[in-house]
Motif scaffolding. Structure first.
Motif, PDB file in Angstrom:
ATOM      1  N   TYR A  17      48.109  45.403  38.339  1.00 36.00           N
ATOM      2  CA  TYR A  17      47.795  46.760  37.919  1.00 36.00           C
ATOM      3  C   TYR A  17      48.523  47.762  38.806  1.00 36.00           C
ATOM      4  O   TYR A  17      48.874  47.458  39.947  1.00 36.00           O
ATOM      5  CB  TYR A  17      46.295  47.033  38.046  1.00 36.00           C
ATOM      6  CG  TYR A  17      45.413  46.120  37.250  1.00 36.00           C
ATOM      7  CD1 TYR A  17      45.111  46.403  35.924  1.00 36.00           C
ATOM      8  CD2 TYR A  17      44.851  44.980  37.823  1.00 36.00           C
ATOM      9  CE1 TYR A  17      44.271  45.574  35.188  1.00 36.00           C
ATOM     10  CE2 TYR A  17      44.010  44.150  37.093  1.00 36.00           C
ATOM     11  CZ  TYR A  17      43.732  44.451  35.786  1.00 36.00           C
ATOM     12  OH  TYR A  17      42.909  43.624  35.059  1.00 36.00           O
TER      13      TYR A  17
ATOM     14  N   ASP B 263      40.805  57.461  37.757  1.00 32.93           N
ATOM     15  CA  ASP B 263      40.531  56.683  36.549  1.00 32.93           C
ATOM     16  C   ASP B 263      39.419  55.654  36.724  1.00 32.93           C
ATOM     17  O   ASP B 263      38.941  55.094  35.732  1.00 32.93           O
ATOM     18  CB  ASP B 263      41.795  55.948  36.091  1.00 32.93           C
ATOM     19  CG  ASP B 263      42.909  56.902  35.729  1.00 32.93           C
ATOM     20  OD1 ASP B 263      42.638  57.862  34.997  1.00 32.93           O
ATOM     21  OD2 ASP B 263      44.043  56.690  36.190  1.00 32.93           O
TER      22      ASP B 263
ATOM     23  N   TYR C 293      35.382  44.963  37.953  1.00 37.31           N
ATOM     24  CA  TYR C 293      35.451  45.270  36.512  1.00 37.31           C
ATOM     25  C   TYR C 293      35.675  43.969  35.728  1.00 37.31           C
ATOM     26  O   TYR C 293      34.996  43.714  34.733  1.00 37.31           O
ATOM     27  CB  TYR C 293      36.612  46.229  36.216  1.00 37.31           C
ATOM     28  CG  TYR C 293      36.300  47.704  36.312  1.00 37.31           C
ATOM     29  CD1 TYR C 293      35.833  48.281  37.489  1.00 37.31           C
ATOM     30  CD2 TYR C 293      36.517  48.550  35.238  1.00 37.31           C
ATOM     31  CE1 TYR C 293      35.583  49.645  37.581  1.00 37.31           C
ATOM     32  CE2 TYR C 293      36.260  49.914  35.323  1.00 37.31           C
ATOM     33  CZ  TYR C 293      35.798  50.447  36.494  1.00 37.31           C
ATOM     34  OH  TYR C 293      35.550  51.792  36.574  1.00 37.31           O
ATOM     35  N   GLU C 294      36.645  43.163  36.163  1.00 34.79           N
ATOM     36  CA  GLU C 294      36.940  41.902  35.473  1.00 34.79           C
ATOM     37  C   GLU C 294      35.737  40.970  35.494  1.00 34.79           C
ATOM     38  O   GLU C 294      35.376  40.384  34.470  1.00 34.79           O
ATOM     39  CB  GLU C 294      38.138  41.208  36.131  1.00 34.79           C
ATOM     40  CG  GLU C 294      39.451  41.906  35.938  1.00 34.79           C
ATOM     41  CD  GLU C 294      40.581  41.294  36.750  1.00 34.79           C
ATOM     42  OE1 GLU C 294      41.735  41.670  36.501  1.00 34.79           O
ATOM     43  OE2 GLU C 294      40.326  40.442  37.647  1.00 34.79           O
TER      44      GLU C 294
ATOM     45  N   GLY D 186      33.060  42.017  33.181  1.00 36.36           N
ATOM     46  CA  GLY D 186      33.469  42.142  31.790  1.00 36.36           C
ATOM     47  C   GLY D 186      33.566  43.588  31.324  1.00 36.36           C
ATOM     48  O   GLY D 186      33.531  43.849  30.127  1.00 36.36           O
ATOM     49  N   ARG D 187      33.703  44.506  32.267  1.00 33.96           N
ATOM     50  CA  ARG D 187      33.834  45.924  31.917  1.00 33.96           C
ATOM     51  C   ARG D 187      35.238  46.207  31.411  1.00 33.96           C
ATOM     52  O   ARG D 187      36.211  45.568  31.838  1.00 33.96           O
ATOM     53  CB  ARG D 187      33.570  46.802  33.143  1.00 33.96           C
ATOM     54  CG  ARG D 187      32.135  46.783  33.593  1.00 33.96           C
ATOM     55  CD  ARG D 187      31.912  47.538  34.868  1.00 33.96           C
ATOM     56  NE  ARG D 187      32.202  48.957  34.722  1.00 33.96           N
ATOM     57  CZ  ARG D 187      32.201  49.801  35.737  1.00 33.96           C
ATOM     58  NH1 ARG D 187      31.932  49.386  36.964  1.00 33.96           N
ATOM     59  NH2 ARG D 187      32.467  51.065  35.532  1.00 33.96           N
ATOM     60  N   GLU D 188      35.335  47.172  30.521  1.00 27.96           N
ATOM     61  CA  GLU D 188      36.645  47.576  30.020  1.00 27.96           C
ATOM     62  C   GLU D 188      37.415  48.276  31.141  1.00 27.96           C
ATOM     63  O   GLU D 188      36.887  49.170  31.801  1.00 27.96           O
ATOM     64  CB  GLU D 188      36.488  48.524  28.836  1.00 27.96           C
ATOM     65  CG  GLU D 188      37.812  48.920  28.222  1.00 27.96           C
ATOM     66  CD  GLU D 188      37.638  49.819  27.004  1.00 27.96           C
ATOM     67  OE1 GLU D 188      38.595  50.550  26.711  1.00 27.96           O
ATOM     68  OE2 GLU D 188      36.567  49.785  26.387  1.00 27.96           O
ATOM     69  N   ILE D 189      38.644  47.861  31.336  1.00 23.10           N
ATOM     70  CA  ILE D 189      39.483  48.456  32.380  1.00 23.10           C
ATOM     71  C   ILE D 189      40.251  49.613  31.763  1.00 23.10           C
ATOM     72  O   ILE D 189      41.009  49.420  30.819  1.00 23.10           O
ATOM     73  CB  ILE D 189      40.422  47.406  32.998  1.00 23.10           C
ATOM     74  CG1 ILE D 189      39.565  46.335  33.692  1.00 23.10           C
ATOM     75  CG2 ILE D 189      41.400  48.054  33.968  1.00 23.10           C
ATOM     76  CD1 ILE D 189      40.310  45.178  34.253  1.00 23.10           C
ATOM     77  N   PRO D 190      40.033  50.820  32.291  1.00 20.69           N
ATOM     78  CA  PRO D 190      40.687  51.993  31.695  1.00 20.69           C
ATOM     79  C   PRO D 190      42.193  51.977  31.904  1.00 20.69           C
ATOM     80  O   PRO D 190      42.701  51.421  32.881  1.00 20.69           O
ATOM     81  CB  PRO D 190      40.048  53.181  32.413  1.00 20.69           C
ATOM     82  CG  PRO D 190      39.466  52.628  33.661  1.00 20.69           C
ATOM     83  CD  PRO D 190      39.191  51.179  33.425  1.00 20.69           C
TER      84      PRO D 190
END
Length: 131
Positions: free
Chosen positions: A4, A24, A53-54, A57-61
């Motif tokens: 990233y 972000d 986040y991974e 399972g959160r959405e990565i902006p």
């Protein structure tokens, strides 16, 4: 698990250090004593937050563009890169016990060759996952 790059807002402090925030990413901020330390701290903070986040399972902006971020006096933007797989390898490397079943003949052949079962399994998993 991926690589990233995110924009980080660096704010100079009176003592020569910097405060760093990632607009972000919720809860992603740090500081450093000088520029080199600040970049290292920012890389670590970014990897830790994205790893969480991974894991959750959160959405990565998607990273913002530099032009969309408003700055105060003396602040500047620097893009910070990280690799969450490398972060996992460094900081999440505790051993996990696994129970498995193999045919007796295979066990006997492996024992006769004095193979390390854990090492063989790790190598096979790394090969299979292609990391």
């Amino acid at each position: 698990m991926a690589k990233y790059a995110y924009p980080a807002v660096f704010t100079p402090e009176e003592d020569g250090g910097f405060s760093i925030k990632f607009p972000d990413l919720e809860g992603c901020y740090t500081c450093g004593d000088d520029m080199v330390d600040s970049i290292a701290m920012a890389e670590d903070a970014l990897a830790l937050v994205l790893y969480e986040y991974e894991k959750d399972g959160r959405e990565i902006p998607f990273p913002s563009s530099e032009s969309s971020i408003s700055l105060s006096d003396n602040e500047f933007i620097n893009f910070i890169a990280c690799d969450t797989l490398e972060y996992r390898k460094m900081y999440n490397n505790r051993s996990v016990k696994k129970t498995l079943t193999i045919p007796e003949w295979l066990n006997e052949a492996a024992v006769a060759m004095d193979l390390n079962f854990s090492q063989v399994l790790q190598e096979a998993l790394i090969s299979k996952i292609r990391i």
